[in-house]
Design an enzyme around this catalytic site. Structure first.
Site, PDB file in Angstrom:
ATOM      1  N   LYS A 252      -0.710  21.932 -19.275  1.00  0.00           N
ATOM      2  CA  LYS A 252      -0.450  22.322 -17.663  1.00  0.00           C
ATOM      3  C   LYS A 252      -1.382  22.126 -16.802  1.00  0.00           C
ATOM      4  O   LYS A 252      -2.598  22.265 -17.235  1.00  0.00           O
ATOM      5  CB  LYS A 252       0.692  23.630 -17.639  1.00  0.00           C
ATOM      6  CG  LYS A 252      -0.288  24.868 -18.030  1.00  0.00           C
ATOM      7  CD  LYS A 252       0.429  25.840 -18.333  1.00  0.00           C
ATOM      8  CE  LYS A 252      -0.095  27.115 -18.824  1.00  0.00           C
ATOM      9  NZ  LYS A 252       0.472  28.306 -19.204  1.00  0.00           N
TER      10      LYS A 252
ATOM     11  N   TYR B 179     -25.661  29.691   4.647  1.00  0.00           N
ATOM     12  CA  TYR B 179     -25.102  30.591   5.608  1.00  0.00           C
ATOM     13  C   TYR B 179     -25.309  31.889   5.559  1.00  0.00           C
ATOM     14  O   TYR B 179     -25.437  32.520   4.355  1.00  0.00           O
ATOM     15  CB  TYR B 179     -23.561  30.247   5.343  1.00  0.00           C
ATOM     16  CG  TYR B 179     -22.917  29.346   5.754  1.00  0.00           C
ATOM     17  CD1 TYR B 179     -22.964  28.686   7.069  1.00  0.00           C
ATOM     18  CD2 TYR B 179     -22.321  28.103   4.859  1.00  0.00           C
ATOM     19  CE1 TYR B 179     -22.323  27.486   7.540  1.00  0.00           C
ATOM     20  CE2 TYR B 179     -21.858  26.886   5.448  1.00  0.00           C
ATOM     21  CZ  TYR B 179     -22.012  26.601   6.677  1.00  0.00           C
ATOM     22  OH  TYR B 179     -21.233  25.476   7.016  1.00  0.00           O
TER      23      TYR B 179
HETATM   24  C1  PLP Z   1      -0.092  28.758 -20.246  1.00  0.00           C
HETATM   25  C2  PLP Z   1       0.727  29.274 -21.379  1.00  0.00           C
HETATM   26  C3  PLP Z   1       0.124  29.058 -22.730  1.00  0.00           C
HETATM   27  C4  PLP Z   1      -1.052  28.939 -22.956  1.00  0.00           C
HETATM   28  O1  PLP Z   1      -1.883  30.187 -22.773  1.00  0.00           O
HETATM   29  P1  PLP Z   1      -3.392  30.176 -23.022  1.00  0.00           P
HETATM   30  O2  PLP Z   1      -3.704  31.809 -22.705  1.00  0.00           O
HETATM   31  O3  PLP Z   1      -4.141  29.390 -22.249  1.00  0.00           O
HETATM   32  O4  PLP Z   1      -3.571  30.120 -24.499  1.00  0.00           O
HETATM   33  C5  PLP Z   1       1.056  29.355 -23.849  1.00  0.00           C
HETATM   34  N1  PLP Z   1       2.523  29.685 -23.585  1.00  0.00           N
HETATM   35  C6  PLP Z   1       3.021  29.632 -22.030  1.00  0.00           C
HETATM   36  C7  PLP Z   1       4.266  29.911 -21.886  1.00  0.00           C
HETATM   37  C8  PLP Z   1       2.091  29.621 -21.290  1.00  0.00           C
HETATM   38  O5  PLP Z   1       2.632  29.552 -19.731  1.00  0.00           O
END
Ligand code: PLP
Length: 350
Positions: free
Chosen positions: A38, A250
Site C-alpha cells: 500500500k 530561514y
Molecule cells: C500496513 C499493514 C500491514 C503491514 O504492516 P507493517 O507494520 O508495515 O509490517 C499488515 N496488515 C495490515 C492490515 C496493514 O494495514
C-alpha cells in the site's frame, strides 16, 4: 513520475528488498509470507516492489484502495498473484471491484452485505477486530453467523501492539485462533512485520509484512536482521563559503562558528525530508560525514561540507536514511520516513 535527469534520486536495492522478504519468510515458519505494498510500496514504488518480490516467490500482496489495485492489475494477471484491498468496498468501489482481479477485505457488516449482493459469489477476505478497534467486524458478529455462506479466501485480523512486549499480543492471538474453523476461510492471517517477529504462534497461514521489507526494524527482535533498501541522494546546487558569524537558512537558525564550507542540496520538506532533520540530519560523500545545518526548507537543505573539500556543484551526496537511526534523528516514525518521500525523486532500482 520518472525523470532520468532529476536532481534528486532514490536508489533502491533489489537484493536487499528480496533478502528482507526472505528473512520475513523464514521467520514466518510454515506460513506463506506476503507483502504489504500500500501507499505505493511505502513510497518506493509499488510496481517495482511487486515485480521483484513476485520473481522471488511472493504470491500475496496487500494494498489499501482500488486505485492502488488498478495500478497493479496487469502484474497480478501476468504473474497470477493474489491481491487484497484492505479498505474493502464502498458503494462507489463496486464497479471497479467486480472487474478487478483483486479481492476486497470486508471490514463492516455493510461491506459484507454489499459483497453478498453484488459480488456474484466471488471470493473475498474478511477483517475481524480482535481488540485494536480500528477496522473489522466483531467476533460476536462472526459467531452469530454474519459470514455464513460467504466464500472467504483469508480471514484476517491486525495486531495493535506487535512492536511492543504487551499482553494485548497474546490476547489478540488467542481471540483470533478461536475463530479457526468457524468460517469458510481457507487461510488465516494475523501478523505484520513486528507480528512475524513475535514468533511462530503468530504466523497462522499467511503473514503480511510491510515495513521490514523496506528496511524498517519495527521491533527489537528485528534489530540488525534487516537491510536498508532506500538510499536518497541529492545533487549539490551551490557550494559556498559562509564567513564566521554568518547565518544559514530561514530564521538564521545556524550561525557559522568559523569560516565554513556549505553545500545547498536539491532536497527539502516537500520531498518528505521534513524539518525534523533541521540540525539533526546527516549526509555523506566519499566517506566524509556532512551534517545538516539550519532549517530544512521546502526544496533545499544546507549541509556543512568542510570534511569534503572536493565536493562541487553538480556532485551527489547520499542522505543518511537507515530507518532506525533516521527515525531517532528526526522524531519521525520509520513508516513516515518512507511514505513521505515525494514524486520528485527519480526512483532507481539496482
Ligand atoms: C500496513 C499493514 C500491514 C503491514 O504492516 P507493517 O507494520 O508495515 O509490517 C499488515 N496488515 C495490515 C492490515 C496493514 O494495514
Amino acid at each position: 513520475m520518472t525523470n532520468a535527469s532529476a536532481p534528486l534520486r532514490l536508489n533502491l536495492d533489489s537484493a536487499a528488498l528480496i533478502a528482507n522478504w526472505r528473512v520475513m519468510a523464514a521467520m514466518s515458519g510454515g506460513a506463506a509470507c506476503g507483502a504489504a505494498v500500500k501507499a505505493d510500496g511505502y513510497g518506493l514504488g509499488a510496481r517495482g516492489v511487486v515485480e521483484r518480490l513476485a520473481a522471488a516467490g511472493c504470491r500475496d500482496f496487500f494494498v489499501a484502495t482500488w486505485a492502488e489495485a488498478a495500478a497493479l492489475a496487469d502484474l497480478v494477471a501476468a504473474h497470477d498473484l493474489s491481491l487484497s484491498v484492505l479498505h474493502g468496498v464502498r458503494p462507489e468501489d463496486m464497479g471497479a471491484a467486480i472487474d478487478s482481479p483483486a479481492r476486497p477485505v470486508l471490514n463492516t457488516p455493510g461491506q459484507v452485505a454489499r459483497w453478498r449482493e453484488a459480488g456474484g459469489g466471488r471470493g473475498c477476505e474478511v477483517m475481524v477486530d480482535t481488540g485494536m478497534h480500528r477496522l473489522g467486524v466483531s467476533i460476536e458478529e462472526v459467531v452469530a453467523g454474519l459470514l455464513d455462506g460467504l466464500a472467504i479466501e483469508t480471514l484476517m485480523s491486525h495486531l495493535a501492539c506487535a512492536d511492543e512486549d504487551s499482553p494485548m499480543n497474546e490476547a489478540q492471538r488467542a481471540a483470533f485462533a478461536g475463530l479457526a474453523g468457524r468460517t469458510s476461510a481457507r487461510r488465516m492471517s494475523l501478523a505484520n512485520s513486528a507480528g512475524v517477529a513475535l514468533g511462530q504462534g503468530y504466523g497462522f497461514d499467511l503473514t503480511r509484512p510491510g515495513i521490514a521489507l523496506y528496511g524498517g526494524e519495527p521491533s527489537a527482535a528485528l534489530a540488525g536482521r534487516i537491510a536498508q533498501v532506500a538510499f536518497p541522494q541529492a545533487q549539490v546546487l551551490q557550494r559556498r563559503r559562509v564567513p564566521a558569524g554568518g547565518a544559514v537558512g530561514y530564521n538564521a537558525m545556524w550561525t557559522a562558528p568559523r569560516d565554513t564550507e556549505v553545500a545547498i542540496l536539491n532536497l527539502g520538506y516537500a520531498d518528505g525530508y521534513l524539518r525534523g532533520f533541521s540540525g539533526t540530519g546527516m549526509a555523506s560523500a566519499g566517506g566524509a560525514a556532512l551534517p545538516v545545518i539550519g532549517r530544512v526548507s521546502m526544496d533545499l537543505t544546507a549541509i556543512d561540507v568542510s570534511a569534503a573539500p572536493g565536493l562541487a556543484e553538480g556532485d551527489w551526496v547520499t542522505i543518511d536514511y537507515a530507518l532506525p537511526a533516521a527515525s531517532a534523528a528526526s522524531g519521525l516514525s520509520q513508516y513516515e520516513l518512507l511514505t513521505g518521500l515525494g514524486d520528485r525523486f527519480d526512483r532507481v532500482w539496482a
